[in-house]
Design an enzyme around this catalytic site. Sequence first.
Site, short mmCIF file in Angstrom:
data_model
loop_
_atom_site.label_atom_id
_atom_site.label_comp_id
_atom_site.label_asym_id
_atom_site.label_seq_id
_atom_site.Cartn_x
_atom_site.Cartn_y
_atom_site.Cartn_z
CG ASP A 171 24.93 -15.66 3.68
OD1 ASP A 171 23.80 -15.89 4.14
OD2 ASP A 171 25.23 -15.82 2.48
CD GLN A 172 30.03 -17.58 10.78
OE1 GLN A 172 29.39 -18.60 10.51
NE2 GLN A 172 30.98 -17.57 11.68
#
Length: 302
Positions: A141-142
């Site tokens: 995920d970012q």
Amino acid sequence: MQTMKKEGEWLVASLTAADAATPIGNLLREGWKLPRKQVHLLFQHKEVFIDGQPVPQHAKVEEGQEIRLRLCQPEPFGIEPVEEPLDVLYEDDHLLIVEKQAGILLHPTEPHHHLTLDHLVAGHFFRTGQQAKVRHVHRLDQDTSGVVLYAKHPWASAVLDEMLRERLIKRTYVAFVHGQVTKESGKINQPIGKDRNHATRRRVTPNGDTAITHYTVREKYRSATKVECSLETGRTHQIRVHLSYIGHPLIGDTLYGGKRDGISRQALHAEVLQFTHPFGNETVEVHADLPADLVELEKRLR
């Protein structure tokens, strides 16, 4: 076969006694896990050589012979390279393992995304004179930091994808969660699917995809716990969803019920990547230390 080495656009290895009398096509499919379709195309295009001569896939091999596969032809990066620095943790002819910082996307999802981890990898290839397509094997995920694996040629990509499906690549995460987790270890086996009421959120749902997370308590604090997580599956937001489901959302993960508590992202870090090298059989184990924001969080919790 002995360890595969890259020589320009070729992968080269010497054949061992264990390979003797084996049809070369079987050796590539079964011994080196090359997809059947790719094996067929290699022989169709006469890209498999033994002792300097192209061979059919039913040809038998002998100990000491040299096999060459034309599998590393120069490719465009597939994404624009950038000059920003990249944290390289491990690299050889076949693989690249890097550390992703929190806040950076792994790959572009919109046309205006021009500074993702994939862009940084392309920049590394450009600076080091490598003409290879950027191929990430798994994702983060970012706002998750830590270790990410890349393949440098099509065969490596195919083999590593299969290893990931067969759970032969071990990924270990560290998470800081709200509350004291009472069980010292556990297994969360709950299916995960999309939340129809939210564009990006996932949730535990009977009709979701199989998702299995193992966790072990590393340290307990007054109002939080540091846990180690390993995955049997790789669903979107899996650790975040599962830990929230058992009543312990990640600190900072407001999407799944966590509170900021002085951190601007979910307190999740991909710490270790471990697997057997597909072209050499040695164990590869790469660690990424906790980044500064999680080190500071840990100090406050203590």
